[in-house]
Design an enzyme around this catalytic site. Structure first.
Site, PDB file in Angstrom:
ATOM      1  N   CYS A 108     -24.846  31.389 -29.562  1.00 46.36           N
ATOM      2  CA  CYS A 108     -24.316  31.175 -28.221  1.00 46.36           C
ATOM      3  C   CYS A 108     -22.850  31.604 -28.269  1.00 46.36           C
ATOM      4  CB  CYS A 108     -24.449  29.700 -27.849  1.00 46.36           C
ATOM      5  SG  CYS A 108     -23.648  29.286 -26.297  1.00 46.36           S
ATOM      6  N   CYS A 115     -11.913  29.982 -18.443  1.00 48.61           N
ATOM      7  CA  CYS A 115     -12.785  30.455 -17.368  1.00 48.61           C
ATOM      8  C   CYS A 115     -12.068  30.294 -16.038  1.00 48.61           C
ATOM      9  CB  CYS A 115     -14.081  29.648 -17.354  1.00 48.61           C
ATOM     10  SG  CYS A 115     -15.342  30.352 -16.268  1.00 48.61           S
ATOM     11  N   CYS A 119     -16.625  25.313 -11.959  1.00 45.75           N
ATOM     12  CA  CYS A 119     -17.826  24.476 -11.874  1.00 45.75           C
ATOM     13  C   CYS A 119     -17.444  23.055 -12.294  1.00 45.75           C
ATOM     14  CB  CYS A 119     -18.923  25.036 -12.769  1.00 45.75           C
ATOM     15  SG  CYS A 119     -19.312  26.752 -12.392  1.00 45.75           S
ATOM     16  N   CYS A 122     -18.434  21.373 -15.819  1.00 42.69           N
ATOM     17  CA  CYS A 122     -18.290  22.145 -17.065  1.00 42.69           C
ATOM     18  C   CYS A 122     -16.906  21.933 -17.677  1.00 42.69           C
ATOM     19  CB  CYS A 122     -18.503  23.626 -16.771  1.00 42.69           C
ATOM     20  SG  CYS A 122     -18.324  24.677 -18.215  1.00 42.69           S
ATOM     21  N   SER A 198     -26.025  34.795 -19.213  1.00 43.16           N
ATOM     22  CA  SER A 198     -26.065  33.690 -18.256  1.00 43.16           C
ATOM     23  C   SER A 198     -24.854  33.785 -17.334  1.00 43.16           C
ATOM     24  CB  SER A 198     -26.041  32.366 -19.025  1.00 43.16           C
ATOM     25  OG  SER A 198     -25.952  31.288 -18.133  1.00 43.16           O
TER      26      SER A 198
HETATM   27  N1  SAH Z   1     -20.427  31.247 -16.958  1.00 39.00           N
HETATM   28  C1  SAH Z   1     -21.772  31.369 -17.401  1.00 39.00           C
HETATM   29  C2  SAH Z   1     -21.972  31.032 -18.881  1.00 39.00           C
HETATM   30  C3  SAH Z   1     -21.326  29.791 -19.413  1.00 39.00           C
HETATM   31  S1  SAH Z   1     -22.071  28.238 -19.006  1.00 39.00           S
HETATM   32  C4  SAH Z   1     -22.701  30.526 -16.534  1.00 39.00           C
HETATM   33  O1  SAH Z   1     -22.199  29.793 -15.712  1.00 39.00           O
HETATM   34  O2  SAH Z   1     -23.913  30.664 -16.649  1.00 39.00           O
HETATM   35  C5  SAH Z   1     -23.603  28.185 -19.830  1.00 39.00           C
HETATM   36  C6  SAH Z   1     -24.583  27.217 -19.221  1.00 39.00           C
HETATM   37  O3  SAH Z   1     -24.176  25.853 -19.419  1.00 39.00           O
HETATM   38  C7  SAH Z   1     -24.743  27.374 -17.735  1.00 39.00           C
HETATM   39  O4  SAH Z   1     -26.087  27.309 -17.358  1.00 39.00           O
HETATM   40  C8  SAH Z   1     -24.008  26.165 -17.180  1.00 39.00           C
HETATM   41  O5  SAH Z   1     -24.435  25.840 -15.892  1.00 39.00           O
HETATM   42  C9  SAH Z   1     -24.352  25.125 -18.216  1.00 39.00           C
HETATM   43  N2  SAH Z   1     -23.474  23.972 -18.218  1.00 39.00           N
HETATM   44  C10 SAH Z   1     -22.176  23.926 -17.921  1.00 39.00           C
HETATM   45  N3  SAH Z   1     -21.686  22.688 -18.069  1.00 39.00           N
HETATM   46  C11 SAH Z   1     -22.731  21.902 -18.463  1.00 39.00           C
HETATM   47  C12 SAH Z   1     -22.867  20.532 -18.811  1.00 39.00           C
HETATM   48  N4  SAH Z   1     -21.826  19.721 -18.784  1.00 39.00           N
HETATM   49  N5  SAH Z   1     -24.092  20.099 -19.192  1.00 39.00           N
HETATM   50  C13 SAH Z   1     -25.145  20.932 -19.255  1.00 39.00           C
HETATM   51  N6  SAH Z   1     -25.072  22.248 -18.963  1.00 39.00           N
HETATM   52  C14 SAH Z   1     -23.878  22.723 -18.567  1.00 39.00           C
END
Ligand code: SAH
Length: 351
Positions: A108, A115, A119, A122, A198
């Site tokens: 990964c 970033c 979100c 995250c 992703s």
């Molecule tokens: N920016 C990209 C890749 C990084 S995040 C994206 O958004 O896809 C990778 C994955 O982790 C994404 O599916 C995101 O939604 C998820 N993710 C982010 N924070 C999380 C959390 N606290 N718990 C579970 N999944 C999470």
């Protein structure tokens, strides 16, 4: 030339290295040898390039550097997951994770330092976006995890997911250049089918990827198929709402004929009701797709909490009734903050 002003030789294509060799009166074909050392053999310094003469190596050292990542800190989880703090040439840090399962070793990897998207669930979102990673910095993360797979598990790297720090579609050119090296026979020769990018879902970039003929898999961080809710969790949805995403996904499917994966976390009181499930089912019917229900990895005690098992059960039941394939993903590496969304350079912050 001063060290700081020397160019990183991995910023040059093999043709450009050939031109450089010609300009110093050396044979052009040597560029191929250098390229092989730089990528396929991951040489970290010019002294390793033993099929070049000593004087050529010395000249290269005068004119170039080879910037290379260094795994600064490695943490191992009880479940075997390994998290790496990866130091970049300019002192910045990103994280990468090795996830072992019975059948797979998955890398990964990160695409940006920090970033720019926000979100709310995250941890990486709390870091400012500092810069894009270069192709070699993305490639090196894969090589480091491949080596760890050999060293700690005696098994080859099987899969790569761009689910580390950053938004890969906001660093498109470098991500594509890295994937070209990862899949090319002059690099690691891995199959693009083993790679998943992703993204939060940036419509115009999804269309571009399809037009560019990419061969890897696409995963979308969806989390809600209702605009008002998704916009709350993921501000990107305000400028790129679900209709635009759906349009881009149709374009993707028309060209690639490949299923897309929706990543989805179910949170207590936020998206755990029947209407949420129904909206997801509807969205899933736009193009062939599957759903990964991801366990929430808490980043604080705030508004987001993992939904009750009954809510997950409801999602699974209704999706399956509608013939949509669904997988419930267990979290890996939670004890070392290596799970999805937890990558935030904590070890660095506390040092
Ligand atoms: N920016 C990209 C890749 C990084 S995040 C994206 O958004 O896809 C990778 C994955 O982790 C994404 O599916 C995101 O939604 C998820 N993710 C982010 N924070 C999380 C959390 N606290 N718990 C579970 N999944 C999470």
């Amino acid at each position: 030339m001063a060290e700081a002003t020397k160019k990183d030789i991995r910023q040059l294509s093999v043709e450009q290295i050939g031109e450089y060799f010609e300009s110093i009166g050396e044979k052009k074909f040597r560029a191929k040898q250098v390229d092989e050392w730089l990528w396929k053999k991951s040489a970290k310094d010019f002294d390793q390039m033993t099929n070049l003469s000593l004087s050529t190596r010395e000249q290269l050292k005068k004119d170039f550097v080879i910037n290379h990542i260094a795994v600064d800190d490695m943490q191992r989880s009880n479940d075997g997951t390994i998290k790496n703090a990866v130091k970049l040439f300019d002192g910045m840090t990103v994280e990468s994770v090795l996830i072992p399962t019975d059948k797979r070793i998955t890398a990964c990897i990160s695409s940006q330092v920090g970033c720019s998207l926000d979100c709310h669930f995250c941890a990486t979102a709390r870091l400012k976006r500092m810069r894009n990673l270069n192709p070699d910095e993305i490639y090196d993360q894969v090589v480091a995890i491949k080596e760890q797979g050999d060293q700690f598990f005696g098994r080859p790297l099987t899969n790569i997911v761009f689910m580390g720090m950053g938004e890969p579609l906001l660093n498109y050119n470098n991500v594509i250049a890295a994937i070209d090296k990862i899949t090319g026979d002059k690099g690691l020769g891995m199959s693009a089918k083993r790679i998943t990018l992703s993204t939060v879902g940036i419509p115009k970039m999804i269309k571009k990827m399809a037009d560019d003929g990419v061969k890897f898999n696409l995963a979308i961080s969806l989390h809600s198929a209702i605009d008002e809710k998704r916009s709350q969790f993921m501000p990107i949805n305000q400028s790129s709402p679900l209709d635009d995403l759906a349009d881009a996904l149709k374009h993707w499917y028309n060209i690639t004929k490949r299923k897309v994966t929706y990543e989805y976390v179910v949170w207590k009181g936020l998206n755990d009701k029947k209407e949420d499930v129904e909206a997801l089912v509807k969205f899933c019917k736009i193009i062939p797709s599957k759903v990964n229900l991801i366990e929430y990895n808490p980043i604080d005690d705030g508004e987001f909490q993992q939904a009750a098992p009954e809510a997950i059960g409801l999602y699974v039941k209704v999706l399956e009734e509608n013939d949509i394939s669904v997988t419930v993903r267990r979290s890996r590496g939670k004890d070392i903050d290596a799970a999805c969304g937890q990558l935030a350079n904590k070890s660095e912050a506390t040092n």
